[in-house]
Design a protein around this motif. Structure first.
Motif, PDB file in Angstrom:
ATOM      1  N   LEU A 190       0.802  -1.263  -0.005  1.00 24.94           N
ATOM      2  CA  LEU A 190       0.014  -0.063  -0.010  1.00 24.94           C
ATOM      3  C   LEU A 190       0.845   1.218  -0.147  1.00 24.94           C
ATOM      4  N   LEU A 193      -9.283   3.348   0.353  1.00 27.40           N
ATOM      5  CA  LEU A 193      -8.885   2.055  -0.248  1.00 27.40           C
ATOM      6  C   LEU A 193     -10.133   1.839  -1.060  1.00 27.40           C
ATOM      7  N   TYR A 222      -5.322  -5.403  11.191  1.00 24.42           N
ATOM      8  CA  TYR A 222      -5.377  -4.093  10.734  1.00 24.42           C
ATOM      9  C   TYR A 222      -4.035  -3.345  11.310  1.00 24.42           C
ATOM     10  N   GLY A 223      -3.792  -2.131  10.609  1.00 22.91           N
ATOM     11  CA  GLY A 223      -2.834  -1.019  11.425  1.00 22.91           C
ATOM     12  C   GLY A 223      -3.668  -0.541  12.676  1.00 22.91           C
ATOM     13  N   GLU A 241       1.355  -1.756  12.185  1.00 22.26           N
ATOM     14  CA  GLU A 241       0.721  -2.803  11.157  1.00 22.26           C
ATOM     15  C   GLU A 241       0.591  -3.993  11.638  1.00 22.26           C
ATOM     16  N   LYS A 242      -0.772  -4.631  11.702  1.00 17.74           N
ATOM     17  CA  LYS A 242      -0.930  -5.947  11.842  1.00 17.74           C
ATOM     18  C   LYS A 242      -0.375  -6.378  13.098  1.00 17.74           C
ATOM     19  N   ILE A 252      -7.117   1.333  11.713  1.00 17.00           N
ATOM     20  CA  ILE A 252      -7.048   2.219  10.534  1.00 17.00           C
ATOM     21  C   ILE A 252      -8.063   1.849   9.541  1.00 17.00           C
ATOM     22  N   ALA A 253      -9.051   2.345   9.295  1.00 16.80           N
ATOM     23  CA  ALA A 253     -10.101   2.088   8.560  1.00 16.80           C
ATOM     24  C   ALA A 253     -10.234   2.362   6.893  1.00 16.80           C
ATOM     25  N   GLY A 254      -8.874   2.573   6.486  1.00 16.76           N
ATOM     26  CA  GLY A 254      -8.985   2.778   5.055  1.00 16.76           C
ATOM     27  C   GLY A 254      -9.215   4.023   4.580  1.00 16.76           C
ATOM     28  N   TYR A 261      -7.478   8.287   4.807  1.00 12.78           N
ATOM     29  CA  TYR A 261      -6.220   8.948   5.445  1.00 12.78           C
ATOM     30  C   TYR A 261      -6.415  10.378   4.867  1.00 12.78           C
ATOM     31  N   GLN A 295       4.639  -0.937   3.667  1.00 13.74           N
ATOM     32  CA  GLN A 295       3.298  -0.447   4.265  1.00 13.74           C
ATOM     33  C   GLN A 295       3.359   0.997   4.560  1.00 13.74           C
ATOM     34  N   THR A 322       1.236   2.476   6.604  1.00 11.07           N
ATOM     35  CA  THR A 322       1.451   2.466   8.347  1.00 11.07           C
ATOM     36  C   THR A 322       3.106   2.718   8.826  1.00 11.07           C
ATOM     37  N   ARG A 347     -18.236   0.551   7.959  1.00 12.46           N
ATOM     38  CA  ARG A 347     -17.089   0.008   7.146  1.00 12.46           C
ATOM     39  C   ARG A 347     -17.380  -1.209   6.379  1.00 12.46           C
TER      40      ARG A 347
HETATM   41  C1  G1P Z   1      -4.679  -2.003   4.746  1.00 12.34           C
HETATM   42  C2  G1P Z   1      -3.772  -1.204   5.842  1.00 12.34           C
HETATM   43  C3  G1P Z   1      -4.107  -1.262   7.200  1.00 12.34           C
HETATM   44  C4  G1P Z   1      -5.622  -1.011   7.374  1.00 12.34           C
HETATM   45  C5  G1P Z   1      -6.506  -1.738   6.544  1.00 12.34           C
HETATM   46  C6  G1P Z   1      -7.980  -1.150   6.395  1.00 12.34           C
HETATM   47  O1  G1P Z   1      -4.484  -3.466   5.040  1.00 12.34           O
HETATM   48  O2  G1P Z   1      -2.220  -1.665   5.477  1.00 12.34           O
HETATM   49  O3  G1P Z   1      -3.413  -0.627   8.056  1.00 12.34           O
HETATM   50  O4  G1P Z   1      -5.979  -1.145   8.722  1.00 12.34           O
HETATM   51  O5  G1P Z   1      -6.008  -1.696   5.067  1.00 12.34           O
HETATM   52  O6  G1P Z   1      -8.671  -2.316   5.597  1.00 12.34           O
HETATM   53  P1  G1P Z   1      -5.014  -4.540   4.128  1.00 12.34           P
HETATM   54  O7  G1P Z   1      -6.271  -4.869   4.435  1.00 12.34           O
HETATM   55  O8  G1P Z   1      -4.579  -4.075   2.548  1.00 12.34           O
HETATM   56  O9  G1P Z   1      -4.164  -5.751   4.435  1.00 12.34           O
END
Ligand code: G1P
Length: 293
Positions: A108, A128, A168-169, A188-189, A201-203, A205, A227, A229, A250
């Protein structure tokens, strides 16, 4: 003022295979509208019409979707279907959409880095492309309102159950009001016991141009990817970051269960489907009991 949005949409959609083998997950329809159109609509509803979509291999149908299709328009005009004609023209005219391709999938953070030339020295929103947020005030608007007040990076977050933090982040910091946190930690995760909170983190920013220098210095992290994050974590050394707990629901469409829930909930909200669809759902849910009698 924020006038630009970036929508990363280059991911492979592995969680939604086999449907995403030859079509982008961002083009999966919720009822009759592809997910990415909901995301673009959120930008437009928040006053943003300059949108950069980070696309990639196998994503051409996203470009086609926002392009004109004269043959189709002519056919619909012949049928004198004004409603459908207006709907189609709305898609082509809704925003100024630009595309850039992420040639290698490096995460990302790398996707967002592709927006450097386009965004220049301006702050911008990131949404996202596989995430719909249903809310009274568009979440992008909620973030912009907060940005206008604080002029710093703002991350949209939501509370998730503790056992889901690994997906998630996660942000940590000091809560300065009901909805706002001054961030001092970003992971991150994380493993459950290393998560500083359950604010995920909800996608969405709002990022400042400083993120690009941070991204340049960000080493590969989780999943061997660059990342976003981690880049924001680097920024924290000299910049302030805030997390805004969003008002809204969401839906992560890349996840099959969320996709099913979205389809059902959105169908129940549509005037033409609400009544018959509810009756249908009641019927199939009640059926096993009836059959037992
Ligand atoms: C991404 C981001 C993460 C965020 C998430 C939300 O992760 O890296 O920080 O919380 O989107 O959907 P992914 O879902 O692409 O692994």
């Amino acid at each position: 003022m924020i006038s630009k949005a970036v929508i990363p949409a280059a991911g492979l959609g592995i969680r939604f295979l086999p449907a995403t083998k030859a079509q982008p997950k961002e083009m999966l329809p919720v009822i009759d509208t592809p997910v990415i159109q909901y995301v673009v609509q959120e930008c437009v509803d928040s006053g943003i019409e300059d949108i950069l979509i980070i696309s990639g291999k196998g994503k051409r149908s996203i470009e086609d979707h926002f392009d004109r299709n004269l043959e189709l328009e002519t056919k619909i005009q012949e049928k004198e279907d004004e409603v459908l004609y207006t709907q189609l023209r709305h898609i082509e005219d809704m925003a100024n959409i630009h595309f850039i391709r992420q040639k290698e999938l490096n995460g990302l953070g790398d996707a967002v880095f592709h927006a450097r030339c386009h965004c220049g020295n301006e702050p911008f929103v990131v949404l996202l492309g596989d995430t719909i947020i249903d809310s009274v005030i568009p979440v992008t608007q909620q973030l912009i309102d907060t940005y206008e007040q604080y002029k710093q990076t703002i991350i949209a977050v939501e509370i998730v159950p503790r056992d889901k933090v690994t997906r998630y982040g996660i942000t940590g910091g000091k809560q300065i009001s009901d909805k706002l946190m001054q961030v001092d930690e970003l992971i991150e995760k994380p493993e459950i016991n290393k998560a500083p909170s359950n604010l995920a983190i909800a996608g969405r920013y709002i990022l400042t141009p400083e993120i690009f220098d941070a991204l340049e210095k960000t080493p590969r992290g989780k999943g061997n990817e660059i990342q976003l994050t981690d880049a924001m974590k680097l920024l924290l050394k000299h910049d302030n970051i805030m997390a805004l707990t969003i008002e809204g629901k969401r839906y992560d469409i890349g996840n099959k269960m969320d996709f099913l829930k979205t389809t059902v909930e959105f169908a129940l909200k549509r005037k033409e489907f609400a009544k018959p669809f509810k009756a249908f759902l009641r019927d199939i849910i009640d059926k096993p009991e009836k059959e037992q009698k």
